[in-house]
Write a protein that holds these residues in place. Structure first.
Motif, PDB file in Angstrom:
ATOM      1  N   SER A 123      -4.318  47.870 -10.823  1.00  0.00           N
ATOM      2  CA  SER A 123      -3.946  47.313 -12.103  1.00  0.00           C
ATOM      3  C   SER A 123      -3.088  47.975 -12.720  1.00  0.00           C
ATOM      4  O   SER A 123      -2.744  49.255 -12.561  1.00  0.00           O
ATOM      5  CB  SER A 123      -5.449  47.506 -13.234  1.00  0.00           C
ATOM      6  N   PRO A 124      -2.328  47.423 -13.922  1.00  0.00           N
ATOM      7  CA  PRO A 124      -1.139  48.451 -14.531  1.00  0.00           C
ATOM      8  C   PRO A 124      -1.694  49.656 -15.286  1.00  0.00           C
ATOM      9  O   PRO A 124      -1.042  50.650 -15.516  1.00  0.00           O
ATOM     10  CB  PRO A 124      -0.593  47.236 -15.480  1.00  0.00           C
ATOM     11  N   PHE A 125      -2.946  49.311 -15.782  1.00  0.00           N
ATOM     12  CA  PHE A 125      -3.679  50.653 -16.551  1.00  0.00           C
ATOM     13  C   PHE A 125      -3.907  51.639 -15.651  1.00  0.00           C
ATOM     14  O   PHE A 125      -3.686  52.753 -16.064  1.00  0.00           O
ATOM     15  CB  PHE A 125      -4.968  50.170 -16.961  1.00  0.00           C
ATOM     16  N   LEU A 126      -4.248  51.443 -14.478  1.00  0.00           N
ATOM     17  CA  LEU A 126      -4.642  52.715 -13.494  1.00  0.00           C
ATOM     18  C   LEU A 126      -3.269  53.375 -12.987  1.00  0.00           C
ATOM     19  O   LEU A 126      -3.016  54.412 -13.165  1.00  0.00           O
ATOM     20  CB  LEU A 126      -5.223  52.076 -12.097  1.00  0.00           C
ATOM     21  N   THR A 127      -2.016  52.589 -12.696  1.00  0.00           N
ATOM     22  CA  THR A 127      -0.813  53.107 -12.156  1.00  0.00           C
ATOM     23  C   THR A 127      -0.122  53.846 -13.309  1.00  0.00           C
ATOM     24  O   THR A 127       0.949  54.487 -13.083  1.00  0.00           O
ATOM     25  CB  THR A 127       0.051  52.066 -11.673  1.00  0.00           C
ATOM     26  N   GLY A 128      -0.503  53.140 -14.553  1.00  0.00           N
ATOM     27  CA  GLY A 128       0.264  53.899 -15.659  1.00  0.00           C
ATOM     28  C   GLY A 128      -0.472  55.157 -16.545  1.00  0.00           C
ATOM     29  O   GLY A 128       0.146  55.819 -17.382  1.00  0.00           O
ATOM     30  N   LEU A 129      -1.672  55.547 -15.560  1.00  0.00           N
ATOM     31  CA  LEU A 129      -2.084  56.784 -16.060  1.00  0.00           C
ATOM     32  C   LEU A 129      -1.486  57.850 -15.729  1.00  0.00           C
ATOM     33  O   LEU A 129      -0.590  58.123 -14.823  1.00  0.00           O
ATOM     34  CB  LEU A 129      -3.514  56.987 -15.231  1.00  0.00           C
ATOM     35  N   PRO A 130      -1.307  58.926 -16.788  1.00  0.00           N
ATOM     36  CA  PRO A 130      -0.990  60.250 -16.539  1.00  0.00           C
ATOM     37  C   PRO A 130      -1.255  61.013 -15.075  1.00  0.00           C
ATOM     38  O   PRO A 130      -2.607  60.578 -14.923  1.00  0.00           O
ATOM     39  CB  PRO A 130      -0.907  61.049 -17.791  1.00  0.00           C
ATOM     40  N   ALA A 131      -0.838  61.995 -14.608  1.00  0.00           N
ATOM     41  CA  ALA A 131      -1.075  62.841 -13.483  1.00  0.00           C
ATOM     42  C   ALA A 131      -2.739  63.438 -13.742  1.00  0.00           C
ATOM     43  O   ALA A 131      -3.691  63.311 -12.948  1.00  0.00           O
ATOM     44  CB  ALA A 131      -0.267  63.735 -12.893  1.00  0.00           C
ATOM     45  N   ALA A 132      -2.724  63.845 -14.977  1.00  0.00           N
ATOM     46  CA  ALA A 132      -3.956  64.524 -15.405  1.00  0.00           C
ATOM     47  C   ALA A 132      -5.294  63.583 -15.286  1.00  0.00           C
ATOM     48  O   ALA A 132      -6.301  64.121 -15.041  1.00  0.00           O
ATOM     49  CB  ALA A 132      -3.899  65.118 -16.939  1.00  0.00           C
ATOM     50  N   LEU A 133      -4.954  62.416 -15.365  1.00  0.00           N
ATOM     51  CA  LEU A 133      -6.222  61.256 -15.323  1.00  0.00           C
ATOM     52  C   LEU A 133      -6.147  60.605 -14.099  1.00  0.00           C
ATOM     53  O   LEU A 133      -7.227  59.897 -13.686  1.00  0.00           O
ATOM     54  CB  LEU A 133      -6.129  60.506 -16.624  1.00  0.00           C
ATOM     55  N   LEU A 134      -5.139  60.486 -13.416  1.00  0.00           N
ATOM     56  CA  LEU A 134      -5.080  59.169 -12.092  1.00  0.00           C
ATOM     57  C   LEU A 134      -5.796  59.794 -11.078  1.00  0.00           C
ATOM     58  O   LEU A 134      -6.618  58.913 -10.666  1.00  0.00           O
ATOM     59  CB  LEU A 134      -3.508  59.510 -11.897  1.00  0.00           C
ATOM     60  N   ALA A 135      -5.973  61.109 -10.864  1.00  0.00           N
ATOM     61  CA  ALA A 135      -6.969  61.476  -9.866  1.00  0.00           C
ATOM     62  C   ALA A 135      -8.433  61.271  -9.820  1.00  0.00           C
ATOM     63  O   ALA A 135      -8.980  60.735  -9.082  1.00  0.00           O
ATOM     64  CB  ALA A 135      -6.653  62.830  -9.306  1.00  0.00           C
ATOM     65  N   GLY A 136      -8.767  61.387 -11.138  1.00  0.00           N
ATOM     66  CA  GLY A 136      -9.988  61.222 -11.721  1.00  0.00           C
ATOM     67  C   GLY A 136     -10.545  59.832 -11.581  1.00  0.00           C
ATOM     68  O   GLY A 136     -11.612  59.269 -11.063  1.00  0.00           O
ATOM     69  N   ALA A 137      -9.612  58.880 -12.113  1.00  0.00           N
ATOM     70  CA  ALA A 137      -9.603  57.525 -12.170  1.00  0.00           C
ATOM     71  C   ALA A 137      -9.974  56.976 -10.802  1.00  0.00           C
ATOM     72  O   ALA A 137     -10.781  56.196 -10.618  1.00  0.00           O
ATOM     73  CB  ALA A 137      -8.727  56.768 -12.819  1.00  0.00           C
ATOM     74  N   LEU A 138      -9.184  57.603  -9.982  1.00  0.00           N
ATOM     75  CA  LEU A 138      -9.142  57.061  -8.529  1.00  0.00           C
ATOM     76  C   LEU A 138     -10.700  57.443  -7.816  1.00  0.00           C
ATOM     77  O   LEU A 138     -11.127  56.516  -7.124  1.00  0.00           O
ATOM     78  CB  LEU A 138      -7.886  57.426  -7.697  1.00  0.00           C
ATOM     79  N   VAL A 139     -10.783  58.660  -8.026  1.00  0.00           N
ATOM     80  CA  VAL A 139     -12.125  58.966  -7.280  1.00  0.00           C
ATOM     81  C   VAL A 139     -13.384  58.354  -7.770  1.00  0.00           C
ATOM     82  O   VAL A 139     -14.341  57.861  -7.071  1.00  0.00           O
ATOM     83  CB  VAL A 139     -12.185  60.549  -7.387  1.00  0.00           C
TER      84      VAL A 139
END
Length: 333
Positions: free
Chosen positions: A295-311
């Motif tokens: 989703s554009p929301f996921l790929t647009g997350l900053p690094a501080a949040l992206l890893a947590g969203a993925l896991v």
């Protein structure tokens, strides 16, 4: 190794559990004075917010990357926020409480990052370090989560990052199998990395290969982010890709083999840098199907949040799971 504490916020009693975990992490990081209590407040407020407003929420509590401190990462799949700034204002409430939760978190934290999408949930990273030991907020472009498989007390994954003269070098390791033997192999690899992270990436892998010969062995991916480009060197199935808003731009290919057992001659892949992109590494405890149509929301997350969203959203609970997201270092470092 920086392992993440994962606390599901599925009941009011989890709020105190989260506060205790954050205080303990702050003490382990030798934060002084009132800072451990402030870390507990961050966790308590974020957990309480999930209990009141969200569903399928969790807190991920861990040491900070690159400096002493504690991070409390809150992720949920709740209704999201239609107006985040209004929700951050003191006194705003939808549940009849004092309305100081998110506003208090933003005031206490020295790094605060929030993203939300109505109908899809909210992510908040609140970080707290010791201002007497480090300047505040030097690492917003790094995020990581590292959790063991369900039922395991030790994690067979590990990660590390070093920043020297504006160049960031990072490692993600997946020790073969689970439990203590896998954790031992992963720990050996990361300790080798930290001895001299400035070495050429193939030389780093060769050093790890020698060190891991009496271990289970591991899959290892190394990346280096410099102003003139990104280098990648990998053996095994730790995935690496470059993520930009709206897309996965580049997928790096790892070489088959096991570091410590049958490692091939390492080779380096290089690409030119692109503004605003993030290098994302993850082990196979994260389902790779996330990248097929993200989703554009996921790929647009900053690094501080992206890893947590993925896991949180794509973890395979029967395996150790680690994700590390890295942006370019600040040019003035």
């Amino acid at each position: 190794m920086p392992v993440t504490q994962h606390i599901r916020i599925d009941h009011g009693s989890a709020v105190q559990l989260a506060a205790s975990a954050a205080r303990r992490t702050a003490l382990d990081q030798q934060l002084a004075g009132a800072l451990p209590d402030r870390a507990a407040v961050l966790a308590s407020e974020l957990a309480g917010n999930i209990v009141k407003h969200a569903r399928q929420g969790s807190l991920y509590i861990q040491p900070l990357p690159l400096r002493a401190g504690v991070e409390v990462l809150a992720v949920d799949r709740g209704p999201g926020m239609a107006d985040p700034e209004q929700c951050l204002a003191d006194g705003y409430t939808t549940t009849g409480t004092l309305g100081s939760g998110l506003g208090a978190v933003r005031r206490i934290a020295d790094e605060f990052t929030l993203r939300t999408r109505p109908g899809a949930g909210t992510l908040v990273s609140a970080r707290l370090g010791d201002p007497a030991r480090h300047s505040p907020a030097p690492t917003p472009a790094v995020g990581a989560v590292c959790v063991p498989a369900a039922g395991e007390s030790e994690c067979g994954d590990a990660w590390g990052i070093a920043e020297i003269d504006g160049v960031r070098t990072a490692i993600v390791v997946d020790g073969l199998g689970h439990g203590a033997p896998a954790a031992e192999a992963a720990g050996l690899a990361v300790r080798c990395f930290h001895r001299d992270p400035q070495l050429p990436l193939p030389q780093l892998l060769k050093t790890m290969n020698r060190a891991l010969r009496r271990s289970r062995g591991a899959a290892v991916t190394l990346v280096r982010l410099a102003p003139d480009g990104v280098e990648h060197c990998s053996v095994g199935n730790v995935r690496a890709q470059i993520v930009a808003p709206g897309a996965v731009r580049t997928r790096f290919g790892g070489q088959p083999g096991v570091v410590g057992w049958n490692m091939p001659e390492p080779r380096v892949q290089r690409i030119a840098p692109e503004p605003g992109t993030i290098v994302l590494l993850h082990t196979d405890g994260v389902d790779t199907r996330w990248a097929h149509d993200p989703s554009p929301f996921l790929t647009g997350l900053p690094a501080a949040l992206l890893a947590g969203a993925l896991v949180h959203g794509h973890r395979r609970t029967r395996d150790d799971a680690t994700a590390l997201a890295i942006g370019q270092a600040r040019r003035d470092t």
